[in-house]
Design an enzyme around this catalytic site. Structure first.
Site, PDB file in Angstrom:
ATOM      1  N   ASP A  33       0.859  -1.079   0.116  1.00  0.00           N
ATOM      2  CA  ASP A  33       0.019  -0.021  -0.175  1.00  0.00           C
ATOM      3  C   ASP A  33       0.928   1.170   0.108  1.00  0.00           C
ATOM      4  OD1 ASP A  33      -3.069   0.505   0.828  1.00  0.00           O
ATOM      5  OD2 ASP A  33      -1.855   2.289   1.036  1.00  0.00           O
ATOM      6  N   ASN A  90     -12.901  -3.129   2.394  1.00  0.00           N
ATOM      7  CA  ASN A  90     -14.079  -2.090   2.722  1.00  0.00           C
ATOM      8  C   ASN A  90     -14.766  -2.193   1.635  1.00  0.00           C
ATOM      9  OD1 ASN A  90     -12.705  -0.831   5.051  1.00  0.00           O
ATOM     10  ND2 ASN A  90     -11.347   0.150   3.971  1.00  0.00           N
ATOM     11  N   GLY A  96     -15.251   3.228   4.090  1.00  0.00           N
ATOM     12  CA  GLY A  96     -13.800   3.898   3.804  1.00  0.00           C
ATOM     13  C   GLY A  96     -13.328   3.313   2.588  1.00  0.00           C
ATOM     14  N   GLN A  97     -14.273   2.645   1.473  1.00  0.00           N
ATOM     15  CA  GLN A  97     -13.489   2.242   0.313  1.00  0.00           C
ATOM     16  C   GLN A  97     -13.054   3.585  -0.489  1.00  0.00           C
ATOM     17  OE1 GLN A  97     -16.077  -0.210  -2.011  1.00  0.00           O
ATOM     18  NE2 GLN A  97     -14.241  -0.785  -3.369  1.00  0.00           N
ATOM     19  N   HIS A 103     -10.324  -4.943  -3.087  1.00  0.00           N
ATOM     20  CA  HIS A 103      -8.737  -5.257  -2.757  1.00  0.00           C
ATOM     21  C   HIS A 103      -9.003  -5.643  -1.156  1.00  0.00           C
ATOM     22  CE1 HIS A 103      -9.831  -1.141  -2.284  1.00  0.00           C
ATOM     23  NE2 HIS A 103      -9.281  -1.005  -1.044  1.00  0.00           N
TER      24      HIS A 103
HETATM   25  P1  DGP Z   1      -9.432   1.665   0.415  1.00  0.00           P
HETATM   26  O1  DGP Z   1      -9.565   2.904   1.354  1.00  0.00           O
HETATM   27  O2  DGP Z   1      -9.907   0.272   1.281  1.00  0.00           O
HETATM   28  O3  DGP Z   1     -10.515   1.536  -0.862  1.00  0.00           O
HETATM   29  O4  DGP Z   1      -8.152   1.337   0.253  1.00  0.00           O
HETATM   30  C1  DGP Z   1      -7.520   1.839  -1.020  1.00  0.00           C
HETATM   31  C2  DGP Z   1      -6.078   1.896  -0.450  1.00  0.00           C
HETATM   32  O5  DGP Z   1      -5.263   2.015  -1.637  1.00  0.00           O
HETATM   33  C3  DGP Z   1      -5.461   2.797   0.496  1.00  0.00           C
HETATM   34  O6  DGP Z   1      -4.921   2.342   1.499  1.00  0.00           O
HETATM   35  C4  DGP Z   1      -4.249   3.319  -0.148  1.00  0.00           C
HETATM   36  C5  DGP Z   1      -3.969   2.690  -1.564  1.00  0.00           C
HETATM   37  N1  DGP Z   1      -3.525   3.339  -2.785  1.00  0.00           N
HETATM   38  C6  DGP Z   1      -4.186   4.329  -3.358  1.00  0.00           C
HETATM   39  N2  DGP Z   1      -3.640   4.720  -4.362  1.00  0.00           N
HETATM   40  C7  DGP Z   1      -2.663   3.956  -4.478  1.00  0.00           C
HETATM   41  C8  DGP Z   1      -1.605   3.644  -5.621  1.00  0.00           C
HETATM   42  O7  DGP Z   1      -1.456   4.301  -6.372  1.00  0.00           O
HETATM   43  N3  DGP Z   1      -0.722   2.727  -5.221  1.00  0.00           N
HETATM   44  C9  DGP Z   1      -0.751   1.858  -4.172  1.00  0.00           C
HETATM   45  N4  DGP Z   1       0.244   0.917  -4.134  1.00  0.00           N
HETATM   46  N5  DGP Z   1      -1.648   2.000  -3.105  1.00  0.00           N
HETATM   47  C10 DGP Z   1      -2.479   2.906  -3.397  1.00  0.00           C
END
Ligand code: DGP
Length: 117
Positions: A33, A90, A96-97, A103
């Protein structure tokens, strides 16, 4: 497979956008992440576009199982399985999505609070 040009995680799955990859299978990908909420914070995604857990069906049942098994394998490979970890997915903005491609968050390396915020 990862054909949604407007979807960030489809673009990561296709390799168009770089990510710090941890492991992958034919139908799933695990990567770190970008905004880690724990010392270990890995996302496990299906390569095919599925918006959220609410969109799983009989057709995607197999890949749904693979995501869970992959998360457990990644936890083992990163050495956090014995210590413990949390898996979170989420569904919807209220939960919080923020990225609308299914994912599973794999979080580990610190104490986890319950109930979650
Ligand atoms: P959620 O809030 O559950 O939809 O989680 C989305 C997650 O995705 C959040 O923890 C941050 C991560 N994220 C967002 N953009 C990027 C990205 O460009 N690269 C990576 N590796 N993670 C990302």
């Amino acid at each position: 497979m990862s054909d949604r040009t407007d979807c960030l995680f489809c673009r990561i799955a296709s390799g168009e956008i770089p990510a710090d990859r941890v492991a992958e299978g034919e139908r799933w990908l695990a990567f770190h992440d970008v905004s880690p909420q724990a010392p270990v914070h890995v996302l496990v995604i299906p390569k095919a576009h599925i918006e959220s857990v609410a969109d799983l069906d009989g057709e995607s049942m197999a890949v749904a199982g693979e995501l869970l098994i992959a998360a457990a394998e990644v936890a083992r490979s990163l050495g956090v399985s014995e210590d413990g970890y949390r898996l979170v997915t989420n569904r919807g903005t209220r939960a919080g999505q923020s990225v609308f491609h299914l994912h599973i968050h794999l979080l580990a390396g610190r104490d986890m609070a319950w109930p979650p915020g």
